[in-house]
Every structure is written in structure tokens, then in C-alpha cells.
Design a protein around this motif. Structure first.
Motif, PDB file in Angstrom:
ATOM      1  N   GLY A   1      -1.784  52.509 -95.818  1.00 53.27           N
ATOM      2  CA  GLY A   1      -1.656  53.964 -95.821  1.00 53.27           C
ATOM      3  C   GLY A   1      -0.207  54.341 -95.617  1.00 53.27           C
ATOM      4  O   GLY A   1       0.665  54.028 -96.426  1.00 53.27           O
ATOM      5  N   THR A   2       0.091  54.999 -94.496  1.00 53.91           N
ATOM      6  CA  THR A   2       1.474  55.366 -94.179  1.00 53.91           C
ATOM      7  C   THR A   2       2.108  54.403 -93.180  1.00 53.91           C
ATOM      8  O   THR A   2       3.252  54.614 -92.770  1.00 53.91           O
ATOM      9  CB  THR A   2       1.538  56.799 -93.607  1.00 53.91           C
ATOM     10  N   SER A   3       1.394  53.369 -92.800  1.00 53.95           N
ATOM     11  CA  SER A   3       1.927  52.387 -91.846  1.00 53.95           C
ATOM     12  C   SER A   3       2.605  51.251 -92.605  1.00 53.95           C
ATOM     13  O   SER A   3       2.081  50.753 -93.601  1.00 53.95           O
ATOM     14  CB  SER A   3       0.804  51.812 -90.978  1.00 53.95           C
ATOM     15  N   ILE A   4       3.768  50.845 -92.132  1.00 54.36           N
ATOM     16  CA  ILE A   4       4.511  49.763 -92.766  1.00 54.36           C
ATOM     17  C   ILE A   4       4.768  48.655 -91.751  1.00 54.36           C
ATOM     18  O   ILE A   4       5.014  48.914 -90.565  1.00 54.36           O
ATOM     19  CB  ILE A   4       5.855  50.276 -93.349  1.00 54.36           C
ATOM     20  N   THR A   5       4.682  47.419 -92.235  1.00 53.94           N
ATOM     21  CA  THR A   5       4.965  46.251 -91.405  1.00 53.94           C
ATOM     22  C   THR A   5       5.775  45.261 -92.233  1.00 53.94           C
ATOM     23  O   THR A   5       5.450  45.017 -93.393  1.00 53.94           O
ATOM     24  CB  THR A   5       3.663  45.564 -90.950  1.00 53.94           C
ATOM     25  N   PHE A   6       6.841  44.725 -91.674  1.00 50.97           N
ATOM     26  CA  PHE A   6       7.583  43.651 -92.341  1.00 50.97           C
ATOM     27  C   PHE A   6       8.375  42.872 -91.304  1.00 50.97           C
ATOM     28  O   PHE A   6       8.601  43.328 -90.177  1.00 50.97           O
ATOM     29  CB  PHE A   6       8.501  44.197 -93.436  1.00 50.97           C
ATOM     30  N   THR A   7       8.777  41.673 -91.696  1.00 55.64           N
ATOM     31  CA  THR A   7       9.607  40.816 -90.846  1.00 55.64           C
ATOM     32  C   THR A   7      10.902  40.515 -91.574  1.00 55.64           C
ATOM     33  O   THR A   7      10.892  40.199 -92.772  1.00 55.64           O
ATOM     34  CB  THR A   7       8.872  39.500 -90.515  1.00 55.64           C
ATOM     35  N   ALA A   8      12.033  40.625 -90.861  1.00 49.40           N
ATOM     36  CA  ALA A   8      13.346  40.329 -91.447  1.00 49.40           C
ATOM     37  C   ALA A   8      14.286  39.870 -90.340  1.00 49.40           C
ATOM     38  O   ALA A   8      14.306  40.465 -89.257  1.00 49.40           O
ATOM     39  CB  ALA A   8      13.913  41.556 -92.153  1.00 49.40           C
ATOM     40  N   GLY A   9      15.043  38.836 -90.610  1.00 45.17           N
ATOM     41  CA  GLY A   9      16.003  38.345 -89.630  1.00 45.17           C
ATOM     42  C   GLY A   9      15.350  37.907 -88.337  1.00 45.17           C
ATOM     43  O   GLY A   9      15.953  38.030 -87.263  1.00 45.17           O
ATOM     44  N   GLY A  10      14.141  37.414 -88.415  1.00 45.51           N
ATOM     45  CA  GLY A  10      13.447  36.936 -87.227  1.00 45.51           C
ATOM     46  C   GLY A  10      12.810  38.035 -86.403  1.00 45.51           C
ATOM     47  O   GLY A  10      12.264  37.768 -85.331  1.00 45.51           O
ATOM     48  N   LYS A  11      12.851  39.291 -86.868  1.00 45.15           N
ATOM     49  CA  LYS A  11      12.258  40.404 -86.134  1.00 45.15           C
ATOM     50  C   LYS A  11      11.122  41.034 -86.943  1.00 45.15           C
ATOM     51  O   LYS A  11      11.208  41.142 -88.172  1.00 45.15           O
ATOM     52  CB  LYS A  11      13.303  41.492 -85.836  1.00 45.15           C
ATOM     53  N   ARG A  12      10.111  41.438 -86.225  1.00 50.20           N
ATOM     54  CA  ARG A  12       9.008  42.153 -86.862  1.00 50.20           C
ATOM     55  C   ARG A  12       9.235  43.650 -86.702  1.00 50.20           C
ATOM     56  O   ARG A  12       9.530  44.136 -85.597  1.00 50.20           O
ATOM     57  CB  ARG A  12       7.684  41.752 -86.212  1.00 50.20           C
ATOM     58  N   TYR A  13       9.102  44.382 -87.789  1.00 57.08           N
ATOM     59  CA  TYR A  13       9.269  45.829 -87.796  1.00 57.08           C
ATOM     60  C   TYR A  13       7.912  46.489 -88.079  1.00 57.08           C
ATOM     61  O   TYR A  13       7.234  46.139 -89.045  1.00 57.08           O
ATOM     62  CB  TYR A  13      10.253  46.260 -88.881  1.00 57.08           C
ATOM     63  N   ASP A  14       7.545  47.435 -87.227  1.00 53.12           N
ATOM     64  CA  ASP A  14       6.339  48.221 -87.441  1.00 53.12           C
ATOM     65  C   ASP A  14       6.736  49.690 -87.428  1.00 53.12           C
ATOM     66  O   ASP A  14       7.514  50.124 -86.561  1.00 53.12           O
ATOM     67  CB  ASP A  14       5.307  47.981 -86.337  1.00 53.12           C
ATOM     68  N   GLY A  15       6.203  50.458 -88.369  1.00 55.23           N
ATOM     69  CA  GLY A  15       6.571  51.870 -88.397  1.00 55.23           C
ATOM     70  C   GLY A  15       5.629  52.692 -89.253  1.00 55.23           C
ATOM     71  O   GLY A  15       4.627  52.202 -89.768  1.00 55.23           O
ATOM     72  N   ARG A  16       5.994  53.952 -89.384  1.00 56.41           N
ATOM     73  CA  ARG A  16       5.226  54.884 -90.201  1.00 56.41           C
ATOM     74  C   ARG A  16       6.175  55.595 -91.150  1.00 56.41           C
ATOM     75  O   ARG A  16       7.353  55.830 -90.830  1.00 56.41           O
ATOM     76  CB  ARG A  16       4.478  55.905 -89.352  1.00 56.41           C
ATOM     77  N   VAL A  17       5.625  55.944 -92.305  1.00 57.33           N
ATOM     78  CA  VAL A  17       6.402  56.619 -93.339  1.00 57.33           C
ATOM     79  C   VAL A  17       5.994  58.085 -93.385  1.00 57.33           C
ATOM     80  O   VAL A  17       4.803  58.411 -93.428  1.00 57.33           O
ATOM     81  CB  VAL A  17       6.153  55.967 -94.713  1.00 57.33           C
ATOM     82  N   ASP A  18       6.988  58.956 -93.353  1.00 64.60           N
ATOM     83  CA  ASP A  18       6.741  60.386 -93.491  1.00 64.60           C
ATOM     84  C   ASP A  18       7.721  60.919 -94.518  1.00 64.60           C
ATOM     85  O   ASP A  18       8.872  61.205 -94.201  1.00 64.60           O
ATOM     86  CB  ASP A  18       6.907  61.100 -92.150  1.00 64.60           C
ATOM     87  N   HIS A  19       7.262  60.976 -95.769  1.00 68.23           N
ATOM     88  CA  HIS A  19       8.098  61.383 -96.891  1.00 68.23           C
ATOM     89  C   HIS A  19       9.330  60.483 -96.975  1.00 68.23           C
ATOM     90  O   HIS A  19       9.191  59.310 -97.237  1.00 68.23           O
ATOM     91  CB  HIS A  19       8.463  62.862 -96.768  1.00 68.23           C
ATOM     92  N   GLY A  20      10.509  60.990 -96.738  1.00 66.74           N
ATOM     93  CA  GLY A  20      11.721  60.191 -96.916  1.00 66.74           C
ATOM     94  C   GLY A  20      12.235  59.543 -95.653  1.00 66.74           C
ATOM     95  O   GLY A  20      13.406  59.133 -95.589  1.00 66.74           O
ATOM     96  N   THR A  21      11.392  59.400 -94.645  1.00 61.84           N
ATOM     97  CA  THR A  21      11.819  58.814 -93.371  1.00 61.84           C
ATOM     98  C   THR A  21      10.803  57.802 -92.873  1.00 61.84           C
ATOM     99  O   THR A  21       9.598  58.017 -92.985  1.00 61.84           O
ATOM    100  CB  THR A  21      12.002  59.904 -92.299  1.00 61.84           C
TER     101      THR A  21
END
Length: 274
Positions: free
Chosen positions: A236-256
Motif C-alpha cells: 500500500g503506502t508502506s515501504i520497506t528496503f535495506t541499503a548499506g546494512g540498514k533497514r528502512y521502514d516508512g510511509r509514502v504520502d504523495h511526494g514525501t
């Protein structure tokens, strides 16, 4: 009786046998009973087992805040089951006799205020306000609907009885086997992903994302270091990815995008060029 009156009476008498024959031969709407396997506009009609209907709606996690639309609603059982859970639901069905049957079934179940139906072609209907879409169509028809579904609001859940969406991998699967379901006893669910492909500015770095349905790829660049991203996807609007040994979790709201990294650090990304 006037001459015109005699003519009118003669016409009425002449028409009576035909009208009587039509009323005897044509089944009354209240007597209509669909038969599994009967021809429809795009597919034959096969009812979804109630056990699977229940599990499909549970998998979609419907709540009274949702609006369920069933594409090709048949006898109305999916719409009526959702309404019994206090959820507003609408069926789109091409066969007018099935529409009338569904409306009677909803009224008998006492949910006709929440369960509504219309006679229409699903490929010419606007169901963009749905938050949950259910369907039991053939794979080619699912693929034909796919662009419309992917254009719906991120987070909308799509649940299909038995048939997939081509190369669009589902986000969830369920089975409803046993004595309560003997055929067509599986379902798959997709969550419409937000569109995030492209360039983003993440702090002092650059995030470049590629997107295929809910799956993501790309890189995170910080200074001269380029980190490939992995384990990346949308829900949905939730994003998850790993880069440089770190896990990133977040939400997307239009352009942010806003979120946290593993360990608690906050991060924000803004779309480049928008």
C-alpha cells in the motif's frame, strides 16, 4: 358498445392467449434459480463456496470503514456476507435475473441498506471508490482489469477466487478446503501499491527506485558510495528496503516518504523533479 369499442375488445381478446402463454412459459422473477455452470457474459457462473467467501473477506481485513465492490456478483453472497459484518458493499452483475435475485436475498437477510446491486458491465463501470474489490473471473479477464486496479488508491485490497493476475505476484494466499469447500477453494490477495519509481532525495543522499508492481529495486548513493537496495517492497503506502546494512521502514504520502531506520533513526525522502 361503439364500433371503436368493439374493435378494442376484439384486439384484447385476440391478444389474451399470447399473453397467457407468455405468463405460463416465462419463469416468474421470484422463482428464478441460477444453475452452476450457466452461461454468462464473460464467464460461466459458478458460486463461490460460502467458506471461501468468509475467508476472503477475513483476509482482506474488512471493517465498517471499508466499501467492498464485488465484480460479477452473481447471487450476491459476497456482498451480503460483507453487509452482515456491518460493511457497505456493492455488487456489479450483468445478468438482470441475478441482480434481482441478489436484491431479494439481501432484503431477506435484512441487509438491503448496506448491500446494493446494479446491472452493469464490469469493464464499463466505475468502482474507483472501493477499498476492497472481490472477483471470481478467468485469468485473462483479471489481467484485462489489472491497469484499472493498479490505478486505484494505494492500500486498496483486491481478492480473487482461484485465479491470478498474471505476473503480478499476490501479497497473500488462503485455502478453504474440507467438507465446506470442494472446488475452487483458494484465493489470493493483492494490495494496491503506491507508485514510487524514480529519483528521491534522502537526506544528503540520492535514492533511485525501480518498481514492478509492489516489488522494488534500485540504489542508495551517499557521497561516492553506491549501495544496492534489497528486501524492498511496497505494501500500500508502506515501504520497506535495506541499503548499506540498514533497514528502512516508512510511509509514502504523495511526494514525501518518512520513517525510521533499524535502531531508531528518522529519515525523510522527497521526490526529485515534482
Amino acid at each position: 358498445m361503439t364500433f371503436l369499442g368493439k374493435i378494442a375488445l376484439a384486439c384484447a381478446v385476440a391478444a389474451l392467449p399470447l399473453s397467457t402463454a407468455q405468463s405460463q412459459d416465462a419463469p416468474r422473477a421470484a422463482d428464478y434459480a441460477p444453475v452452476s455452470g450457466q452461461e454468462g457474459k464473460d464467464v460461466v457462473w459458478v458460486p463461490t463456496a460460502q467458506a471461501l467467501v468468509d475467508r476472503m473477506l477475513t483476509m482482506a481485513k474488512i471493517t465498517p470503514d471499508d466499501f467492498v465492490v464485488d465484480l460479477g456478483s452473481g447471487d450476491g453472497r459476497t456482498v451480503i456476507t460483507a453487509a452482515k459484518r456491518g460493511v457497505r458493499a456493492h455488487g456489479i452483475e450483468y445478468n438482470p435475473e441475478l441482480v434481482a435475485l441478489s436484491e431479494r436475498n439481501a432484503k431477506e437477510a435484512g441487509v438491503d441498506k448496506l448491500a446494493t446491486f446494479e446491472r452493469a458491465d464490469i469493464f464499463q463501470s466505475d468502482f474507483s471508490k472501493a477499498t476492497v474489490v472481490t472477483l471470481f473471473l478467468l485469468p485473462a479477464l483479471n489481467v484485462k482489469l489489472r491497469p484499472t486496479l493498479l490505478g486505484m488508491k494505494p492500500g486498496t485490497r483486491v481478492v480473487s477466487n482461484s485465479f491470478d493476475m498474471g505476473d503480478w505476484e499476490p501479497d497473500g494466499r488462503i485455502e478453504a478446503g474440507g467438507s465446506n469447500c470442494t472446488s475452487y477453494c483458494r484465493a489470493m490477495m493483492w494490495v494496491i501499491p503506491a507508485k514510487v519509481g524514480g529519483a528521491w532525495r534522502l537526506g544528503d543522499g540520492a535514492l533511485q527506485l525501480t518498481q514492478t508492481y509492489q516489488m522494488l529495486g534500485g540504489t542508495l548513493t551517499r557521497g561516492r558510495k553506491v549501495f544496492p537496495i534489497s528486501s524492498a517492497r511496497m505494501a500500500g503506502t508502506s515501504i520497506t528496503f535495506t541499503a548499506g546494512g540498514k533497514r528502512y521502514d516508512g510511509r509514502v504520502d504523495h511526494g514525501t516518504m518518512t520513517g525510521h531506520t533499524e535502531g531508531g533513526g528518522a529519515w525523510t525522502a522527497t521526490r526529485v523533479g515534482h
